[in-house]
Design a protein around this motif. Structure first.
Motif, PDB file in Angstrom:
ATOM      1  N   THR A 172     -19.653  17.201  -6.347  1.00  0.00           N
ATOM      2  CA  THR A 172     -20.137  17.021  -4.980  1.00  0.00           C
ATOM      3  C   THR A 172     -21.094  18.158  -4.632  1.00  0.00           C
ATOM      4  O   THR A 172     -20.753  19.334  -4.766  1.00  0.00           O
ATOM      5  CB  THR A 172     -18.949  17.013  -3.990  1.00  0.00           C
ATOM      6  OG1 THR A 172     -18.022  16.031  -4.419  1.00  0.00           O
ATOM      7  CG2 THR A 172     -19.412  16.738  -2.577  1.00  0.00           C
ATOM      8  N   GLY A 173     -22.293  17.810  -4.212  1.00  0.00           N
ATOM      9  CA  GLY A 173     -23.281  18.810  -3.826  1.00  0.00           C
ATOM     10  C   GLY A 173     -23.951  19.523  -4.987  1.00  0.00           C
ATOM     11  O   GLY A 173     -24.628  20.522  -4.785  1.00  0.00           O
ATOM     12  N   VAL A 174     -23.751  19.031  -6.204  1.00  0.00           N
ATOM     13  CA  VAL A 174     -24.343  19.662  -7.379  1.00  0.00           C
ATOM     14  C   VAL A 174     -25.626  18.907  -7.736  1.00  0.00           C
ATOM     15  O   VAL A 174     -25.612  17.684  -7.884  1.00  0.00           O
ATOM     16  CB  VAL A 174     -23.356  19.643  -8.572  1.00  0.00           C
ATOM     17  CG1 VAL A 174     -24.008  20.185  -9.830  1.00  0.00           C
ATOM     18  CG2 VAL A 174     -22.098  20.437  -8.219  1.00  0.00           C
ATOM     19  N   TYR A 175     -26.725  19.644  -7.879  1.00  0.00           N
ATOM     20  CA  TYR A 175     -28.021  19.032  -8.159  1.00  0.00           C
ATOM     21  C   TYR A 175     -28.806  19.897  -9.136  1.00  0.00           C
ATOM     22  O   TYR A 175     -28.430  21.031  -9.411  1.00  0.00           O
ATOM     23  CB  TYR A 175     -28.848  18.863  -6.869  1.00  0.00           C
ATOM     24  CG  TYR A 175     -28.133  18.072  -5.811  1.00  0.00           C
ATOM     25  CD1 TYR A 175     -28.081  16.688  -5.886  1.00  0.00           C
ATOM     26  CD2 TYR A 175     -27.482  18.708  -4.760  1.00  0.00           C
ATOM     27  CE1 TYR A 175     -27.414  15.945  -4.927  1.00  0.00           C
ATOM     28  CE2 TYR A 175     -26.810  17.978  -3.793  1.00  0.00           C
ATOM     29  CZ  TYR A 175     -26.778  16.600  -3.887  1.00  0.00           C
ATOM     30  OH  TYR A 175     -26.107  15.871  -2.952  1.00  0.00           O
ATOM     31  N   GLY A 176     -29.912  19.364  -9.615  1.00  0.00           N
ATOM     32  CA  GLY A 176     -30.869  20.120 -10.420  1.00  0.00           C
ATOM     33  C   GLY A 176     -30.269  20.711 -11.673  1.00  0.00           C
ATOM     34  O   GLY A 176     -29.544  20.068 -12.418  1.00  0.00           O
ATOM     35  N   ARG A 177     -30.613  21.965 -11.912  1.00  0.00           N
ATOM     36  CA  ARG A 177     -30.199  22.653 -13.143  1.00  0.00           C
ATOM     37  C   ARG A 177     -28.676  22.713 -13.262  1.00  0.00           C
ATOM     38  O   ARG A 177     -28.120  22.573 -14.352  1.00  0.00           O
ATOM     39  CB  ARG A 177     -30.809  24.062 -13.184  1.00  0.00           C
ATOM     40  CG  ARG A 177     -30.525  24.787 -14.459  1.00  0.00           C
ATOM     41  CD  ARG A 177     -31.306  24.159 -15.602  1.00  0.00           C
ATOM     42  NE  ARG A 177     -30.641  24.477 -16.861  1.00  0.00           N
ATOM     43  CZ  ARG A 177     -30.762  23.754 -17.962  1.00  0.00           C
ATOM     44  NH1 ARG A 177     -31.514  22.690 -17.986  1.00  0.00           N
ATOM     45  NH2 ARG A 177     -30.149  24.103 -19.045  1.00  0.00           N
ATOM     46  N   GLU A 178     -27.996  22.935 -12.139  1.00  0.00           N
ATOM     47  CA  GLU A 178     -26.530  23.005 -12.163  1.00  0.00           C
ATOM     48  C   GLU A 178     -25.938  21.678 -12.640  1.00  0.00           C
ATOM     49  O   GLU A 178     -24.986  21.651 -13.418  1.00  0.00           O
ATOM     50  CB  GLU A 178     -26.008  23.361 -10.773  1.00  0.00           C
ATOM     51  CG  GLU A 178     -24.550  23.719 -10.739  1.00  0.00           C
ATOM     52  CD  GLU A 178     -24.078  24.103  -9.339  1.00  0.00           C
ATOM     53  OE1 GLU A 178     -22.885  24.409  -9.230  1.00  0.00           O
ATOM     54  OE2 GLU A 178     -24.868  24.079  -8.378  1.00  0.00           O
ATOM     55  N   TRP A 179     -26.520  20.553 -12.201  1.00  0.00           N
ATOM     56  CA  TRP A 179     -26.077  19.221 -12.641  1.00  0.00           C
ATOM     57  C   TRP A 179     -26.324  19.051 -14.144  1.00  0.00           C
ATOM     58  O   TRP A 179     -25.451  18.605 -14.889  1.00  0.00           O
ATOM     59  CB  TRP A 179     -26.805  18.133 -11.856  1.00  0.00           C
ATOM     60  CG  TRP A 179     -26.516  16.767 -12.394  1.00  0.00           C
ATOM     61  CD1 TRP A 179     -27.170  16.120 -13.393  1.00  0.00           C
ATOM     62  CD2 TRP A 179     -25.455  15.911 -12.003  1.00  0.00           C
ATOM     63  NE1 TRP A 179     -26.593  14.901 -13.636  1.00  0.00           N
ATOM     64  CE2 TRP A 179     -25.532  14.752 -12.794  1.00  0.00           C
ATOM     65  CE3 TRP A 179     -24.447  16.010 -11.046  1.00  0.00           C
ATOM     66  CZ2 TRP A 179     -24.646  13.696 -12.663  1.00  0.00           C
ATOM     67  CZ3 TRP A 179     -23.555  14.953 -10.914  1.00  0.00           C
ATOM     68  CH2 TRP A 179     -23.664  13.822 -11.718  1.00  0.00           C
ATOM     69  N   THR A 180     -27.518  19.420 -14.582  1.00  0.00           N
ATOM     70  CA  THR A 180     -27.875  19.296 -15.993  1.00  0.00           C
ATOM     71  C   THR A 180     -26.937  20.126 -16.856  1.00  0.00           C
ATOM     72  O   THR A 180     -26.490  19.670 -17.918  1.00  0.00           O
ATOM     73  CB  THR A 180     -29.342  19.725 -16.214  1.00  0.00           C
ATOM     74  OG1 THR A 180     -30.178  18.910 -15.387  1.00  0.00           O
ATOM     75  CG2 THR A 180     -29.763  19.583 -17.661  1.00  0.00           C
TER      76      THR A 180
END
Length: 166
Positions: free
Chosen positions: A63-71
């Motif tokens: 939840t709320g994780v996007y961009g590089r952190e998601w990758t």
């Protein structure tokens, strides 16, 4: 959520869990039922006619994780699957890939696919025949995510009948 939430991934533990499950009795008949951790109710396994499905690892919530952190989270989950698959390939030989794309959804009543889809486990399967075990069983592992914010879950499926190609 599964009973594996918050646990770090350990390839040796996952292989051990699968090896233990191979010798567990599988139901000959009856309904498919989910089992949960007694205190929290978090999913521990699903048993049905000739099959056992259970979580091996669960990532943190996304939840709320996007961009590089998601990758990064996705790459860690895929690395866990790759490490487990390599270990099981060493044990039983090269796996067979069973994609759970379009054809599976056209056969939602076929086991074990019905149970996998009911648990939102719709990632492609890596499948082995565990021929070296005392009873003939098939093992499959898969990385799954039910929706964009949900944790990624690595699961194992044990079946007493071949997992058909799709």
């Amino acid at each position: 959520m599964t009973a594996r939430a918050g646990e770090p991934f350990d390839t040796g533990r996952a292989v051990s869990d699968i090896a233990s499950a191979l010798s567990a009795p599988l139901p000959d008949s009856g309904p498919t039922t989910d089992e949960g951790e007694p205190v929290t109710g978090e999913w521990t396994s699903t048993r049905g006619k000739g099959l056992l499905l259970f979580p091996l690892w669960e990532s943190e919530a996304l939840t709320g994780v996007y961009g590089r952190e998601w990758t990064d989270a996705e790459e860690r989950a895929e690395a866990n699957l790759a490490a487990l698959t390599a270990e099981l390939d060493a044990r039983w030989g090269p796996h067979r890939r069973v994609p759970l794309g379009g054809p599976t959804f056209r056969r939602p009543d076929a086991e074990p696919f019905r149970t996998l889809l009911a648990r939102d486990c719709n990632g492609d399967l890596a499948v082995w025949e565990a021929a070296s075990e005392p009873v003939r069983r098939w093992v499959a592992v898969s990385l799954n995510q039910s929706d964009g914010d949900a944790p990624m879950i690595l699961i194992a499926l044990i079946s007493d009948r071949p997992v058909p190609p799709m």
